[in-house]
Design a protein around this motif. Sequence first.
Motif, PDB file in Angstrom:
ATOM      1  N   PHE A 295       7.494  43.033 -75.999  1.00 40.69           N
ATOM      2  CA  PHE A 295       6.089  42.705 -76.204  1.00 40.69           C
ATOM      3  C   PHE A 295       5.204  43.916 -75.924  1.00 40.69           C
ATOM      4  N   ASP A 296       5.594  44.729 -74.947  1.00 40.86           N
ATOM      5  CA  ASP A 296       4.823  45.924 -74.603  1.00 40.86           C
ATOM      6  C   ASP A 296       4.813  46.951 -75.738  1.00 40.86           C
ATOM      7  N   GLN A 297       5.794  46.902 -76.628  1.00 41.93           N
ATOM      8  CA  GLN A 297       5.903  47.868 -77.728  1.00 41.93           C
ATOM      9  C   GLN A 297       5.083  47.480 -78.959  1.00 41.93           C
ATOM     10  N   ILE A 298       4.572  46.280 -78.991  1.00 36.79           N
ATOM     11  CA  ILE A 298       3.865  45.783 -80.182  1.00 36.79           C
ATOM     12  C   ILE A 298       2.646  46.640 -80.548  1.00 36.79           C
ATOM     13  N   PRO A 299       1.805  47.076 -79.614  1.00 35.33           N
ATOM     14  CA  PRO A 299       0.667  47.917 -80.031  1.00 35.33           C
ATOM     15  C   PRO A 299       1.096  49.181 -80.786  1.00 35.33           C
ATOM     16  N   ASN A 300       2.163  49.821 -80.356  1.00 33.76           N
ATOM     17  CA  ASN A 300       2.653  51.001 -81.081  1.00 33.76           C
ATOM     18  C   ASN A 300       3.134  50.619 -82.477  1.00 33.76           C
ATOM     19  N   TYR A 301       3.781  49.477 -82.576  1.00 37.44           N
ATOM     20  CA  TYR A 301       4.254  48.997 -83.877  1.00 37.44           C
ATOM     21  C   TYR A 301       3.060  48.719 -84.802  1.00 37.44           C
ATOM     22  N   ILE A 302       2.028  48.082 -84.262  1.00 42.82           N
ATOM     23  CA  ILE A 302       0.827  47.793 -85.068  1.00 42.82           C
ATOM     24  C   ILE A 302       0.232  49.100 -85.593  1.00 42.82           C
ATOM     25  N   ARG A 303       0.118  50.097 -84.740  1.00 47.21           N
ATOM     26  CA  ARG A 303      -0.449  51.381 -85.179  1.00 47.21           C
ATOM     27  C   ARG A 303       0.419  52.044 -86.251  1.00 47.21           C
ATOM     28  N   THR A 304       1.729  51.958 -86.111  1.00 46.34           N
ATOM     29  CA  THR A 304       2.640  52.537 -87.106  1.00 46.34           C
ATOM     30  C   THR A 304       2.477  51.857 -88.455  1.00 46.34           C
ATOM     31  N   VAL A 305       2.448  50.533 -88.455  1.00 39.21           N
ATOM     32  CA  VAL A 305       2.288  49.800 -89.712  1.00 39.21           C
ATOM     33  C   VAL A 305       0.895  50.036 -90.284  1.00 39.21           C
ATOM     34  N   ALA A 306      -0.122  50.069 -89.433  1.00 38.57           N
ATOM     35  CA  ALA A 306      -1.492  50.301 -89.902  1.00 38.57           C
ATOM     36  C   ALA A 306      -1.599  51.624 -90.655  1.00 38.57           C
ATOM     37  N   ALA A 307      -0.958  52.656 -90.141  1.00 36.02           N
ATOM     38  CA  ALA A 307      -0.998  53.960 -90.811  1.00 36.02           C
ATOM     39  C   ALA A 307      -0.374  53.878 -92.203  1.00 36.02           C
ATOM     40  N   LYS A 308       0.642  53.054 -92.349  1.00 37.44           N
ATOM     41  CA  LYS A 308       1.326  52.913 -93.642  1.00 37.44           C
ATOM     42  C   LYS A 308       0.512  52.113 -94.652  1.00 37.44           C
ATOM     43  N   ILE A 309      -0.309  51.177 -94.193  1.00 35.37           N
ATOM     44  CA  ILE A 309      -1.003  50.289 -95.131  1.00 35.37           C
ATOM     45  C   ILE A 309      -2.496  50.577 -95.276  1.00 35.37           C
ATOM     46  N   LYS A 310      -3.001  51.580 -94.594  1.00 35.88           N
ATOM     47  CA  LYS A 310      -4.445  51.851 -94.624  1.00 35.88           C
ATOM     48  C   LYS A 310      -4.944  52.107 -96.045  1.00 35.88           C
ATOM     49  N   ALA A 311      -4.242  52.892 -96.816  1.00 36.30           N
ATOM     50  CA  ALA A 311      -4.682  53.178 -98.190  1.00 36.30           C
ATOM     51  C   ALA A 311      -4.704  51.898 -99.021  1.00 36.30           C
ATOM     52  N   SER A 312      -3.736  51.049 -98.831  1.00 44.63           N
ATOM     53  CA  SER A 312      -3.699  49.772 -99.532  1.00 44.63           C
ATOM     54  C   SER A 312      -4.891  48.907 -99.140  1.00 44.63           C
ATOM     55  N   ASN A 313      -5.255  48.919 -97.865  1.00 46.57           N
ATOM     56  CA  ASN A 313      -6.423  48.170 -97.406  1.00 46.57           C
ATOM     57  C   ASN A 313      -7.692  48.661 -98.092  1.00 46.57           C
ATOM     58  N   ASP A 314      -7.825  49.963 -98.231  1.00 45.76           N
ATOM     59  CA  ASP A 314      -9.013  50.528 -98.876  1.00 45.76           C
ATOM     60  C   ASP A 314      -9.129  50.038-100.322  1.00 45.76           C
ATOM     61  N   ILE A 315      -8.018  50.014-101.025  1.00 48.85           N
ATOM     62  CA  ILE A 315      -8.007  49.531-102.413  1.00 48.85           C
ATOM     63  C   ILE A 315      -8.317  48.037-102.451  1.00 48.85           C
ATOM     64  N   ASP A 316      -7.730  47.279-101.528  1.00 50.55           N
ATOM     65  CA  ASP A 316      -7.965  45.840-101.462  1.00 50.55           C
ATOM     66  C   ASP A 316      -9.449  45.541-101.242  1.00 50.55           C
ATOM     67  N   LYS A 317     -10.076  46.238-100.304  1.00 49.58           N
ATOM     68  CA  LYS A 317     -11.512  46.013-100.030  1.00 49.58           C
ATOM     69  C   LYS A 317     -12.370  46.372-101.239  1.00 49.58           C
ATOM     70  N   ALA A 318     -11.979  47.428-101.979  1.00 54.59           N
ATOM     71  CA  ALA A 318     -12.739  47.806-103.170  1.00 54.59           C
ATOM     72  C   ALA A 318     -12.605  46.743-104.268  1.00 54.59           C
ATOM     73  N   MET A 319     -11.417  46.198-104.408  1.00 52.25           N
ATOM     74  CA  MET A 319     -11.178  45.188-105.447  1.00 52.25           C
ATOM     75  C   MET A 319     -11.692  43.803-105.063  1.00 52.25           C
ATOM     76  N   TRP A 320     -11.607  43.452-103.796  1.00 56.03           N
ATOM     77  CA  TRP A 320     -11.931  42.106-103.333  1.00 56.03           C
ATOM     78  C   TRP A 320     -12.873  42.174-102.125  1.00 56.03           C
ATOM     79  N   PRO A 321     -14.104  42.630-102.330  1.00 58.71           N
ATOM     80  CA  PRO A 321     -15.016  42.721-101.200  1.00 58.71           C
ATOM     81  C   PRO A 321     -15.247  41.336-100.587  1.00 58.71           C
ATOM     82  N   MET A 322     -15.244  41.304 -99.265  1.00 59.32           N
ATOM     83  CA  MET A 322     -15.378  40.028 -98.574  1.00 59.32           C
ATOM     84  C   MET A 322     -16.049  40.265 -97.230  1.00 59.32           C
TER      85      MET A 322
END
Length: 154
Positions: free
Chosen positions: A86-113
Amino acid sequence: SFVDWWFVYELSMNSEPNHPKSSYMHKDRNGVLVAGPVWDFDWNTYVPSKTNSFTIKNAIYYGRLFSDPVFVTLVKSRWSSQKANFDQIPNYIRTVAAKIKASNDIDKAMWPMSAASAGSVNGDQDMTFDEAIERMISAYETKLAFLDTEIEKM
């Protein structure tokens, strides 16, 4: 499985089991009842106001389970064995976030909410990606510390 299921919902601050339309269990023929799969982690998770209290300790049948000393012993034992993970989850979240950030930017541009348009109590739609990730991690770490203290007291 019921202990692990509870950990997932408590750590994510998901209150769906308080109105259990999306709470699932299953059983194979002649098998035992198994909690899961976990489900419905959209608009009411990682809400900072839920970090210093139990989210679902009394939901569904958990109030009854927590009145059973055997179940409480299982919770404490499993917590102890999984806490390092459980203590390792924040590091995992940051690792995954770095991988999906560009996808998030595209998602927000296509589907503003916005939170208002989504009916969200979480509000992370109105944050930048980085703000939402850091708030998620902060809420998670606060809830983790709360559970660590409270489970010890059980």
